[in-house]
Design a protein around this motif. Structure first.
Motif, PDB file in Angstrom:
ATOM      1  N   ALA A 108     -24.756  69.653  80.774  1.00  0.00           N
ATOM      2  CA  ALA A 108     -25.169  70.514  79.664  1.00  0.00           C
ATOM      3  C   ALA A 108     -26.369  71.375  80.055  1.00  0.00           C
ATOM      4  CB  ALA A 108     -25.495  69.667  78.440  1.00  0.00           C
ATOM      5  N   LEU A 109     -27.290  70.792  80.829  1.00  0.00           N
ATOM      6  CA  LEU A 109     -28.452  71.559  81.282  1.00  0.00           C
ATOM      7  C   LEU A 109     -28.031  72.706  82.195  1.00  0.00           C
ATOM      8  CD1 LEU A 109     -31.520  71.909  81.333  1.00  0.00           C
ATOM      9  CD2 LEU A 109     -31.576  70.331  83.293  1.00  0.00           C
ATOM     10  N   SER A 110     -27.052  72.456  83.060  1.00  0.00           N
ATOM     11  CA  SER A 110     -26.577  73.527  83.946  1.00  0.00           C
ATOM     12  C   SER A 110     -25.969  74.670  83.131  1.00  0.00           C
ATOM     13  CB  SER A 110     -25.565  72.983  84.959  1.00  0.00           C
ATOM     14  OG  SER A 110     -24.346  72.620  84.339  1.00  0.00           O
ATOM     15  N   GLN A 111     -25.265  74.333  82.061  1.00  0.00           N
ATOM     16  CA  GLN A 111     -24.682  75.362  81.200  1.00  0.00           C
ATOM     17  C   GLN A 111     -25.764  76.113  80.438  1.00  0.00           C
ATOM     18  OE1 GLN A 111     -22.037  72.847  78.959  1.00  0.00           O
ATOM     19  NE2 GLN A 111     -20.445  72.855  80.526  1.00  0.00           N
ATOM     20  N   TRP A 112     -26.784  75.403  79.998  1.00  0.00           N
ATOM     21  CA  TRP A 112     -27.909  76.036  79.312  1.00  0.00           C
ATOM     22  C   TRP A 112     -28.612  77.024  80.231  1.00  0.00           C
ATOM     23  CZ3 TRP A 112     -33.214  76.159  80.163  1.00  0.00           C
ATOM     24  CH2 TRP A 112     -34.006  76.616  79.097  1.00  0.00           C
ATOM     25  N   LEU A 113     -28.847  76.619  81.478  1.00  0.00           N
ATOM     26  CA  LEU A 113     -29.508  77.495  82.453  1.00  0.00           C
ATOM     27  C   LEU A 113     -28.671  78.747  82.730  1.00  0.00           C
ATOM     28  CD1 LEU A 113     -30.898  74.926  85.040  1.00  0.00           C
ATOM     29  CD2 LEU A 113     -32.257  76.542  83.713  1.00  0.00           C
ATOM     30  N   ALA A 114     -27.370  78.557  82.899  1.00  0.00           N
ATOM     31  CA  ALA A 114     -26.490  79.696  83.194  1.00  0.00           C
ATOM     32  C   ALA A 114     -26.491  80.699  82.049  1.00  0.00           C
ATOM     33  CB  ALA A 114     -25.080  79.201  83.469  1.00  0.00           C
ATOM     34  N   THR A 115     -26.579  80.200  80.816  1.00  0.00           N
ATOM     35  CA  THR A 115     -26.611  81.088  79.648  1.00  0.00           C
ATOM     36  C   THR A 115     -27.976  81.746  79.495  1.00  0.00           C
ATOM     37  OG1 THR A 115     -24.974  79.719  78.515  1.00  0.00           O
ATOM     38  CG2 THR A 115     -26.289  81.198  77.149  1.00  0.00           C
ATOM     39  N   ARG A 116     -29.028  80.970  79.686  1.00  0.00           N
ATOM     40  CA  ARG A 116     -30.397  81.476  79.508  1.00  0.00           C
ATOM     41  C   ARG A 116     -30.770  82.473  80.609  1.00  0.00           C
ATOM     42  NH1 ARG A 116     -35.351  79.212  77.547  1.00  0.00           N
ATOM     43  NH2 ARG A 116     -36.913  80.857  77.729  1.00  0.00           N
ATOM     44  N   PHE A 117     -30.320  82.205  81.827  1.00  0.00           N
ATOM     45  CA  PHE A 117     -30.681  83.056  82.966  1.00  0.00           C
ATOM     46  C   PHE A 117     -29.411  83.497  83.698  1.00  0.00           C
ATOM     47  CE2 PHE A 117     -34.229  79.988  82.446  1.00  0.00           C
ATOM     48  CZ  PHE A 117     -35.220  80.891  82.068  1.00  0.00           C
ATOM     49  N   PRO A 118     -28.709  84.481  83.170  1.00  0.00           N
ATOM     50  CA  PRO A 118     -27.441  84.910  83.775  1.00  0.00           C
ATOM     51  C   PRO A 118     -27.593  85.468  85.193  1.00  0.00           C
ATOM     52  CG  PRO A 118     -28.114  86.413  82.021  1.00  0.00           C
ATOM     53  CD  PRO A 118     -29.014  85.234  81.938  1.00  0.00           C
ATOM     54  N   GLN A 119     -28.814  85.807  85.582  1.00  0.00           N
ATOM     55  CA  GLN A 119     -29.025  86.318  86.940  1.00  0.00           C
ATOM     56  C   GLN A 119     -28.974  85.207  87.989  1.00  0.00           C
ATOM     57  OE1 GLN A 119     -31.348  85.831  84.647  1.00  0.00           O
ATOM     58  NE2 GLN A 119     -33.445  85.733  85.450  1.00  0.00           N
ATOM     59  N   LEU A 120     -29.016  83.953  87.531  1.00  0.00           N
ATOM     60  CA  LEU A 120     -28.965  82.816  88.451  1.00  0.00           C
ATOM     61  C   LEU A 120     -27.522  82.353  88.650  1.00  0.00           C
ATOM     62  CD1 LEU A 120     -31.929  80.631  87.112  1.00  0.00           C
ATOM     63  CD2 LEU A 120     -31.952  82.185  89.081  1.00  0.00           C
ATOM     64  N   ASN A 121     -27.250  81.849  89.839  1.00  0.00           N
ATOM     65  CA  ASN A 121     -25.975  81.182  90.115  1.00  0.00           C
ATOM     66  C   ASN A 121     -26.204  79.681  89.930  1.00  0.00           C
ATOM     67  OD1 ASN A 121     -23.386  80.529  90.971  1.00  0.00           O
ATOM     68  ND2 ASN A 121     -23.986  80.502  93.124  1.00  0.00           N
ATOM     69  N   VAL A 122     -25.647  79.105  88.867  1.00  0.00           N
ATOM     70  CA  VAL A 122     -25.882  77.697  88.543  1.00  0.00           C
ATOM     71  C   VAL A 122     -24.553  76.952  88.550  1.00  0.00           C
ATOM     72  CG1 VAL A 122     -26.872  76.081  86.886  1.00  0.00           C
ATOM     73  CG2 VAL A 122     -27.781  78.404  87.036  1.00  0.00           C
ATOM     74  N   SER A 123     -24.500  75.837  89.276  1.00  0.00           N
ATOM     75  CA  SER A 123     -23.275  75.047  89.324  1.00  0.00           C
ATOM     76  C   SER A 123     -23.594  73.568  89.176  1.00  0.00           C
ATOM     77  CB  SER A 123     -22.512  75.293  90.629  1.00  0.00           C
ATOM     78  OG  SER A 123     -23.338  75.021  91.751  1.00  0.00           O
ATOM     79  N   PHE A 124     -22.681  72.843  88.546  1.00  0.00           N
ATOM     80  CA  PHE A 124     -22.777  71.388  88.445  1.00  0.00           C
ATOM     81  C   PHE A 124     -21.861  70.766  89.489  1.00  0.00           C
ATOM     82  CE2 PHE A 124     -20.803  67.455  86.876  1.00  0.00           C
ATOM     83  CZ  PHE A 124     -21.928  66.640  86.833  1.00  0.00           C
ATOM     84  N   VAL A 125     -22.397  69.820  90.252  1.00  0.00           N
ATOM     85  CA  VAL A 125     -21.616  69.141  91.297  1.00  0.00           C
ATOM     86  C   VAL A 125     -21.596  67.647  90.975  1.00  0.00           C
ATOM     87  CG1 VAL A 125     -21.470  68.546  93.741  1.00  0.00           C
ATOM     88  CG2 VAL A 125     -22.198  70.852  93.052  1.00  0.00           C
ATOM     89  N   ASN A 126     -20.411  67.101  90.798  1.00  0.00           N
ATOM     90  CA  ASN A 126     -20.293  65.672  90.501  1.00  0.00           C
ATOM     91  C   ASN A 126     -19.961  64.910  91.777  1.00  0.00           C
ATOM     92  OD1 ASN A 126     -20.193  63.326  88.950  1.00  0.00           O
ATOM     93  ND2 ASN A 126     -17.991  63.496  88.679  1.00  0.00           N
ATOM     94  N   ILE A 127     -20.923  64.149  92.270  1.00  0.00           N
ATOM     95  CA  ILE A 127     -20.698  63.249  93.399  1.00  0.00           C
ATOM     96  C   ILE A 127     -20.200  61.930  92.804  1.00  0.00           C
ATOM     97  CG2 ILE A 127     -21.700  62.079  95.385  1.00  0.00           C
ATOM     98  CD1 ILE A 127     -21.688  65.145  95.616  1.00  0.00           C
ATOM     99  N   ASP A 128     -18.946  61.638  92.966  1.00  0.00           N
ATOM    100  CA  ASP A 128     -18.320  60.503  92.274  1.00  0.00           C
ATOM    101  C   ASP A 128     -19.043  59.192  92.544  1.00  0.00           C
ATOM    102  OD1 ASP A 128     -16.122  59.367  90.669  1.00  0.00           O
ATOM    103  OD2 ASP A 128     -15.663  58.338  92.544  1.00  0.00           O
ATOM    104  N   ASN A 129     -19.219  58.421  91.491  1.00  0.00           N
ATOM    105  CA  ASN A 129     -19.849  57.104  91.579  1.00  0.00           C
ATOM    106  C   ASN A 129     -19.203  56.223  90.517  1.00  0.00           C
ATOM    107  OD1 ASN A 129     -21.580  54.853  91.359  1.00  0.00           O
ATOM    108  ND2 ASN A 129     -23.352  56.041  91.997  1.00  0.00           N
ATOM    109  N   PRO A 130     -18.521  55.140  90.905  1.00  0.00           N
ATOM    110  CA  PRO A 130     -17.778  54.330  89.929  1.00  0.00           C
ATOM    111  C   PRO A 130     -18.666  53.433  89.064  1.00  0.00           C
ATOM    112  CG  PRO A 130     -17.625  53.345  92.097  1.00  0.00           C
ATOM    113  CD  PRO A 130     -18.339  54.647  92.273  1.00  0.00           C
ATOM    114  N   ILE A 131     -19.949  53.337  89.371  1.00  0.00           N
ATOM    115  CA  ILE A 131     -20.836  52.429  88.617  1.00  0.00           C
ATOM    116  C   ILE A 131     -21.421  53.141  87.402  1.00  0.00           C
ATOM    117  CG2 ILE A 131     -22.914  51.027  88.720  1.00  0.00           C
ATOM    118  CD1 ILE A 131     -20.517  49.987  90.337  1.00  0.00           C
TER     119      ILE A 131
END
Length: 250
Positions: A227-250
């Motif tokens: 959600a924070l990554s989406q907030w940043l992308a909306t607030r600062f459209p000049q930035l390239n913001v991506s969420f990366v999920n490194i899988d963890n089963p715990i």
């Protein structure tokens, strides 16, 4: 964009000064002064750093950073490998722990409440990180299991109990919050959700008559940083913001 401007925006949103945390919130490792490309993830693992390097990121923002209370302060072993890679590639590491659990706009707990479509969400008395809300109409244990699987992309571990056939009031807290189960029960919760489970949790759930749902520490804490990554992308459209999920089963 200057790194200081980014930090000011994050601090204004997340208000880290309100928390007594187990680690420093904000900038943990200094990199480039100019921010253009941000990678967000749950934990600052070597795998996430490698992905940030691959994407030519200048900044990483995480929920689980470094320098935890009572940890070995020496820069050796795994910690040395991670920090060395950040410094070599001049990457900023920014981390927010409890502020990203609690925040009403992008926090892990409020995000879970929204995804589950709970009504009348409020904190437990004296426990601001633990929320409670209601399903309308009530749900069965099986239905709640399906809902959690849908929103968190993993099947929770459930401790069933001899309880009423439907659940209206539920309490929940992301991460390692299993020890709030009894307080949740005292507050009237008919079920409790958290990230982790201990041996004692099973016994407590059975004795309290409150079904316990261990939804995964990592899974429950993908919500806030995403959600924070989406907030940043909306607030600062000049930035390239991506969420990366490194899988963890715990």
């Amino acid at each position: 964009m200057k790194i200081q401007k980014l930090l000011e925006a994050l601090n204004e949103l997340l208000e880290p000064e309100k928390f007594r945390d187990y680690c420093p919130n904000g900038l943990q490792v200094q990199g480039k002064k100019e921010v253009k490309n941000i990678v967000c993830g749950v934990s600052a693992s070597e795998a996430l750093i490698n992905e940030a390097v691959k994407r030519d990121a200048d900044t990483i923002i995480v929920h689980h950073g470094y320098f935890w209370k009572n940890e070995n302060p020496r820069i050796i072993g795994i910690k040395r490998t991670r920090i060395k890679k950040l410094l070599e590639h001049d990457i900023n590491l920014i981390a927010y722990h409890l502020p990203l659990d609690a925040n009403e706009k992008v926090g892990n707990n409020h995000e879970l409440g929204r995804l589950l479509k709970l009504k009348d969400v409020t904190p437990l008395p004296d426990e601001p990180l633990v929320l409670q809300g209601e399903f309308d109409p009530p749900v069965t244990i099986e239905k709640l299991t399906d809902k959690l699987t849908e929103v968190l992309w993993r099947v929770p571990y459930v401790v069933p109990v001899d309880s009423p056939p439907s659940i209206r009031r539920v309490a929940f807290c992301s991460g390692a919050a299993q020890d709030y189960l009894e307080k949740a029960a005292d507050a009237g919760a008919q079920a409790y959700l958290s990230g982790e489970i201990s041996e004692r949790t099973v016994l407590e759930a059975r004795e309290l008559g409150v079904p316990y749902f261990a939804v995964g520490h990592h899974a429950s804490e993908t919500l806030g940083i995403r959600a924070l990554s989406q907030w940043l992308a909306t607030r600062f459209p000049q930035l390239n913001v991506s969420f990366v999920n490194i899988d963890n089963p715990i």
